[in-house]
Scaffold this motif. Structure first.
Motif, PDB file in Angstrom:
ATOM      1  N   ILE A  17      11.750  21.376  10.044  1.00 31.47           N
ATOM      2  CA  ILE A  17      10.366  20.477  10.808  1.00 31.47           C
ATOM      3  C   ILE A  17       8.949  19.851  10.914  1.00 31.47           C
ATOM      4  O   ILE A  17       9.019  18.895  11.356  1.00 31.47           O
ATOM      5  N   ARG A  18       8.828  21.026   9.481  1.00 37.62           N
ATOM      6  CA  ARG A  18       7.513  20.520   9.422  1.00 37.62           C
ATOM      7  C   ARG A  18       7.689  19.852   8.120  1.00 37.62           C
ATOM      8  O   ARG A  18       7.040  18.396   7.899  1.00 37.62           O
ATOM      9  N   LEU A  19       8.894  19.485   7.955  1.00 30.01           N
ATOM     10  CA  LEU A  19       9.198  18.369   6.890  1.00 30.01           C
ATOM     11  C   LEU A  19       9.594  17.022   7.048  1.00 30.01           C
ATOM     12  O   LEU A  19       9.097  15.531   6.605  1.00 30.01           O
ATOM     13  N   LEU A  20      10.136  17.544   8.657  1.00 29.51           N
ATOM     14  CA  LEU A  20      10.454  16.095   8.530  1.00 29.51           C
ATOM     15  C   LEU A  20      10.402  14.966   9.646  1.00 29.51           C
ATOM     16  O   LEU A  20      10.074  13.984  10.790  1.00 29.51           O
ATOM     17  N   LEU A  21       9.173  15.739  10.534  1.00 32.09           N
ATOM     18  CA  LEU A  21       8.503  15.786  11.424  1.00 32.09           C
ATOM     19  C   LEU A  21       7.016  15.455  11.352  1.00 32.09           C
ATOM     20  O   LEU A  21       6.389  14.845  12.310  1.00 32.09           O
ATOM     21  N   TYR A  66       1.421  13.918  10.188  1.00 30.92           N
ATOM     22  CA  TYR A  66       0.258  14.136   9.872  1.00 30.92           C
ATOM     23  C   TYR A  66      -0.324  12.775   8.845  1.00 30.92           C
ATOM     24  O   TYR A  66      -0.830  11.713   8.808  1.00 30.92           O
ATOM     25  N   LEU A  67       1.022  12.242   8.400  1.00 29.67           N
ATOM     26  CA  LEU A  67       0.803  11.184   7.643  1.00 29.67           C
ATOM     27  C   LEU A  67       0.226   9.758   8.172  1.00 29.67           C
ATOM     28  O   LEU A  67      -0.758   9.382   7.784  1.00 29.67           O
ATOM     29  N   ILE A  68       1.087   9.887   9.558  1.00 28.68           N
ATOM     30  CA  ILE A  68       0.468   8.289  10.317  1.00 28.68           C
ATOM     31  C   ILE A  68      -0.720   8.308  10.922  1.00 28.68           C
ATOM     32  O   ILE A  68      -1.244   7.857  11.314  1.00 28.68           O
ATOM     33  N   LEU A  69      -1.323  10.401  11.393  1.00 27.76           N
ATOM     34  CA  LEU A  69      -2.151  10.037  12.136  1.00 27.76           C
ATOM     35  C   LEU A  69      -3.842   9.918  10.527  1.00 27.76           C
ATOM     36  O   LEU A  69      -4.215   9.893  10.892  1.00 27.76           O
ATOM     37  N   ARG A  70      -3.077  10.666   9.717  1.00 26.27           N
ATOM     38  CA  ARG A  70      -4.601  10.721   8.533  1.00 26.27           C
ATOM     39  C   ARG A  70      -4.680   8.952   7.772  1.00 26.27           C
ATOM     40  O   ARG A  70      -5.464   8.325   7.337  1.00 26.27           O
ATOM     41  N   GLY A  71      -3.423   8.495   7.459  1.00 27.70           N
ATOM     42  CA  GLY A  71      -3.072   6.830   7.731  1.00 27.70           C
ATOM     43  C   GLY A  71      -4.350   6.210   8.832  1.00 27.70           C
ATOM     44  O   GLY A  71      -5.639   4.840   8.473  1.00 27.70           O
ATOM     45  N   VAL A  72      -3.949   5.971  10.315  1.00 31.72           N
ATOM     46  CA  VAL A  72      -4.227   5.379  11.746  1.00 31.72           C
ATOM     47  C   VAL A  72      -5.942   5.864  10.986  1.00 31.72           C
ATOM     48  O   VAL A  72      -7.004   4.885  11.480  1.00 31.72           O
ATOM     49  N   PHE A  73      -6.410   7.218  11.172  1.00 29.85           N
ATOM     50  CA  PHE A  73      -7.498   7.552  11.133  1.00 29.85           C
ATOM     51  C   PHE A  73      -8.455   6.940   9.496  1.00 29.85           C
ATOM     52  O   PHE A  73      -9.820   6.448   9.505  1.00 29.85           O
ATOM     53  N   ARG A  74      -8.476   7.312   9.145  1.00 30.97           N
ATOM     54  CA  ARG A  74      -8.515   6.328   6.941  1.00 30.97           C
ATOM     55  C   ARG A  74      -8.903   4.657   7.481  1.00 30.97           C
ATOM     56  O   ARG A  74     -10.510   4.514   7.313  1.00 30.97           O
ATOM     57  N   THR A  75      -7.857   3.975   8.671  1.00 36.71           N
ATOM     58  CA  THR A  75      -8.033   2.682   9.182  1.00 36.71           C
ATOM     59  C   THR A  75      -9.185   2.554   9.661  1.00 36.71           C
ATOM     60  O   THR A  75      -9.909   1.093  10.028  1.00 36.71           O
ATOM     61  N   ILE A  76      -9.263   3.696  10.859  1.00 36.89           N
ATOM     62  CA  ILE A  76     -10.682   3.173  11.781  1.00 36.89           C
ATOM     63  C   ILE A  76     -11.566   3.573  11.209  1.00 36.89           C
ATOM     64  O   ILE A  76     -12.491   2.781  11.100  1.00 36.89           O
ATOM     65  N   LEU A  77     -12.257   4.663  10.362  1.00 34.01           N
ATOM     66  CA  LEU A  77     -12.782   4.643   9.597  1.00 34.01           C
ATOM     67  C   LEU A  77     -13.330   4.041   8.478  1.00 34.01           C
ATOM     68  O   LEU A  77     -14.253   3.090   8.374  1.00 34.01           O
ATOM     69  N   PHE A  78     -12.380   2.886   7.953  1.00 30.61           N
ATOM     70  CA  PHE A  78     -12.736   1.815   7.180  1.00 30.61           C
ATOM     71  C   PHE A  78     -13.539   1.042   8.026  1.00 30.61           C
ATOM     72  O   PHE A  78     -14.149  -0.276   7.590  1.00 30.61           O
ATOM     73  N   ILE A  79     -12.507   0.288   8.982  1.00 31.57           N
ATOM     74  CA  ILE A  79     -13.269  -0.572  10.508  1.00 31.57           C
ATOM     75  C   ILE A  79     -14.322  -0.705  10.446  1.00 31.57           C
ATOM     76  O   ILE A  79     -15.431  -2.112  10.292  1.00 31.57           O
ATOM     77  N   ILE A  80     -15.119   0.545  10.625  1.00 28.47           N
ATOM     78  CA  ILE A  80     -15.886   0.862  11.515  1.00 28.47           C
ATOM     79  C   ILE A  80     -16.996   0.638   9.991  1.00 28.47           C
ATOM     80  O   ILE A  80     -18.403   0.901  10.402  1.00 28.47           O
ATOM     81  N   GLY A  81     -16.441   1.434   8.992  1.00 29.68           N
ATOM     82  CA  GLY A  81     -17.230   1.470   7.424  1.00 29.68           C
ATOM     83  C   GLY A  81     -18.132  -0.153   7.566  1.00 29.68           C
ATOM     84  O   GLY A  81     -19.047   0.131   7.103  1.00 29.68           O
ATOM     85  N   ILE A  82     -17.552  -1.377   7.688  1.00 34.09           N
ATOM     86  CA  ILE A  82     -17.066  -2.512   7.360  1.00 34.09           C
ATOM     87  C   ILE A  82     -19.110  -2.713   7.804  1.00 34.09           C
ATOM     88  O   ILE A  82     -19.665  -3.149   6.875  1.00 34.09           O
TER      89      ILE A  82
END
Length: 167
Positions: A94-98, A103-119
């Motif tokens: 469950i930890r590996l597959l779900l 977590y990786l998707i949420l981290r990517g979304v969060f970093r994208t939002i921070l990048f957009i805000i950072g511009i």
């Protein structure tokens, strides 16, 4: 009370023993022996006791018998001897597959939002640097002079005024 109801109650308490032990095992694994983990484990025990009573209430209208305790202890031992490895394997899967991909998707979304805000923030910083560029040399000169005076003052002061002088 008929025998089938007693057997159903016994099996229900056996299942609550297995599931409660699995839940406590998961809490102990996740918490890792910290002080917060101890509080979390105590809360889990309380909730599991309430859940076991809820199962008992659904099966036998809340009538508790001595063999219910024995059934839960048997469930604990059954988990430790039979179900421990499959439950832990299921937890790892469950930890590996779900959880890890989520977590990786949420981290990517969060970093994208921070990048957009950072511009715009980087743009504002660039414009401020351009506007403050003529003031850089006078600021450094003043800072240098004040730094030299501050060093002279610090030399006159005792190193640690709170420390008792040695005799």
């Amino acid at each position: 009370m008929i025998v089938s109801q007693q057997l159903l109650g016994l099996l229900a308490m056996l299942a609550t023993g297995v599931l409660a032990t699995a839940a406590i095992d998961a809490v102990r694994t996740a918490a890792g022996g910290t002080r917060a983990g101890t509080v979390l484990e105590l809360a889990a025990w309380l909730l599991l006791g309430i859940a076991a009573y809820g199962v008992l209430f659904a099966v036998r209208d809340g009538e508790w018998r001595f063999y219910d305790l024995l059934a839960q202890l048997s469930g604990l031992l059954l988990y430790e001897s039979v179900f421990c490895r499959p439950f832990r394997l299921a937890g790892r899967l469950i930890r590996l597959l779900l959880l890890r991909p989520a977590y990786l998707i949420l981290r990517g979304v969060f970093r994208t939002i921070l990048f957009i805000i950072g511009i715009p923030l980087r743009l504002i910083r660039f414009v401020l640097k351009l506007l403050l560029r003529p003031f850089r040399r006078p600021y450094r000169a003043v800072r240098h002079r004040l730094g030299a005076k501050a060093r002279k003052i610090r030399k006159r002061l005792p190193r640690n005024p709170l420390k008792k002088p040695t005799i």
